[in-house]
Design an enzyme around this catalytic site. Structure first.
Site, short mmCIF file in Angstrom:
data_model
loop_
_atom_site.label_atom_id
_atom_site.label_comp_id
_atom_site.label_asym_id
_atom_site.label_seq_id
_atom_site.Cartn_x
_atom_site.Cartn_y
_atom_site.Cartn_z
N ASP A 1 0.88 -1.17 0.00
CA ASP A 1 0.00 0.00 0.00
C ASP A 1 0.91 1.22 0.00
O ASP A 1 1.58 1.52 1.00
CB ASP A 1 -0.90 -0.02 1.24
CG ASP A 1 -1.83 1.20 1.29
OD1 ASP A 1 -1.58 2.18 0.56
OD2 ASP A 1 -2.80 1.15 2.07
N TYR B 1 -9.76 15.05 -5.82
CA TYR B 1 -9.03 14.18 -6.75
C TYR B 1 -8.23 15.02 -7.75
O TYR B 1 -7.04 14.81 -7.93
CB TYR B 1 -10.01 13.26 -7.49
CG TYR B 1 -9.34 12.43 -8.58
CD1 TYR B 1 -8.39 11.46 -8.26
CD2 TYR B 1 -9.64 12.65 -9.93
CE1 TYR B 1 -7.76 10.72 -9.26
CE2 TYR B 1 -9.02 11.91 -10.92
CZ TYR B 1 -8.08 10.95 -10.58
OH TYR B 1 -7.46 10.22 -11.57
N GLY B 2 -8.91 16.00 -8.37
CA GLY B 2 -8.21 16.88 -9.30
C GLY B 2 -7.08 17.63 -8.61
O GLY B 2 -5.98 17.78 -9.17
N LYS C 1 -4.03 15.42 -8.20
CA LYS C 1 -3.26 15.20 -9.43
C LYS C 1 -2.54 16.49 -9.86
O LYS C 1 -1.46 16.44 -10.43
CB LYS C 1 -4.18 14.69 -10.54
CG LYS C 1 -4.75 13.28 -10.29
CD LYS C 1 -3.67 12.21 -10.30
CE LYS C 1 -4.28 10.80 -10.39
NZ LYS C 1 -3.27 9.73 -10.36
#
Ligand code: NDP
Length: 239
Positions: free
Chosen positions: A54, A143-144, A147
């Site tokens: 992980d 999430y965006g 990244k």
């Protein structure tokens, strides 16, 4: 000489396609993932070595190091995904903080920790390729943001590794079908919308990501570093 290539999250989707590609090319491929079942299956199918890890957990990375060779030529930080798909829907502030951090951990911290753990083993002439996302330029909440953070953090990494003749880049896919990314959260309307947003009129596939990553990891790309390579069928255009 065969290269040693580590692909995180290599059991399914994009990571699996990458593992198959590099193994077929004669590289020694190591893949990781959290679920032993899919990991074992893919490792056997593509001819890779599978190691459970992980990548959000420092202690798991320390354990992984003891299983890895001293030299890694190419590291692909592919493990990740939008953890909001697994969230329980609770809307209080504590849940929001937990869910936000989950995406940062899954996509940004995991890549940073993995690279940090392996940095001394990366070989001259080698490459680090992170799998980013079109979401870093189009939103998608935490999430965006995770990244986007990955791409920004990579700038510092590229500067640090450059003097050792190691490149560091991001490949940022648009919508890629045939992976476990969306779980069961992609409605047919949303899918049609994503495809309509492309110039090519089709969804991406994991094999669309293989060529760009293979190129950035190849001798042909030695003077390319600190970049984001967008692979989205024109859904996001740059100039
Ligand atoms: P998948 O869900 O099929 O692949 C993600 C893989 O990563 C799984 O095999 C998963 O296995 C593994 N993984 C996730 N978290 C961890 C972790 N903490 N440690 C180790 N392994 C982990 O989806 P994709 O192939 O689509 O996703 C690959 C990458 O591409 C991701 O970073 C994703 O964000 C990115 N991406 C995908 C897009 C798409 O449309 N599909 C678009 C843009 C970017 P396990 O659960 O067993 O650990």
């Amino acid at each position: 000489m065969a290269r040693t290539i580590l692909i995180t999250g290599g059991s399914t989707g994009i990571g699996q396609a990458l593992a198959r590609h590099f193994a077929e090319g004669g590289d020694a491929v190591i893949i990781t993932g959290r679920r032993p079942g899919p990991l074992k299956e893919t490792a056997a199918a593509v001819g890779a070595r599978g190691l459970v890890c992980d990548h959000t957990r420092p202690e798991a990375l320390t354990a992984l190091l003891s299983e890895l060779p001293d030299r890694i030529d190419v590291l692909v930080n592919n493990a990740g995904g939008n953890t909001d798909f697994d969230a329980d829907g609770a809307d209080d502030l504590a849940s929001y903080a937990r869910d936000f951090r989950a995406n940062l951990d899954a996509n940004l911290v995991s890549a940073a920790l993995t690279t940090k753990a392996l940095e001394d083993r990366l070989a001259p002439g080698g490459a680090v390729v992170h799998i980013g996302s079109i979401a870093s330029d189009q939103g998608a909440g935490s999430y965006g943001a995770s990244k986007a953070g990955l791409a920004t953090w990579n700038l510092d990494l590229a500067g640090r590794l450059g003097p050792r003749d190691i490149t560091a880049n991001v490949v940022a896919p648009g919508y890629i079908a045939d992976t476990e990314f969306f779980r069961d959260h992609l409605s047919s309307e949303r899918r049609d919308q994503l495809i309509a947003g492309t110039a090519t009129g089709r969804p991406g596939t994991p094999s669309d990501i293989v060529g760009p990553v293979g190129f950035l990891a190849s001798p042909a790309a030695r003077h390319i570093t600190g970049q984001v390579l967008h692979v989205n069928g024109g859904a996001l255009m740059t100039r």
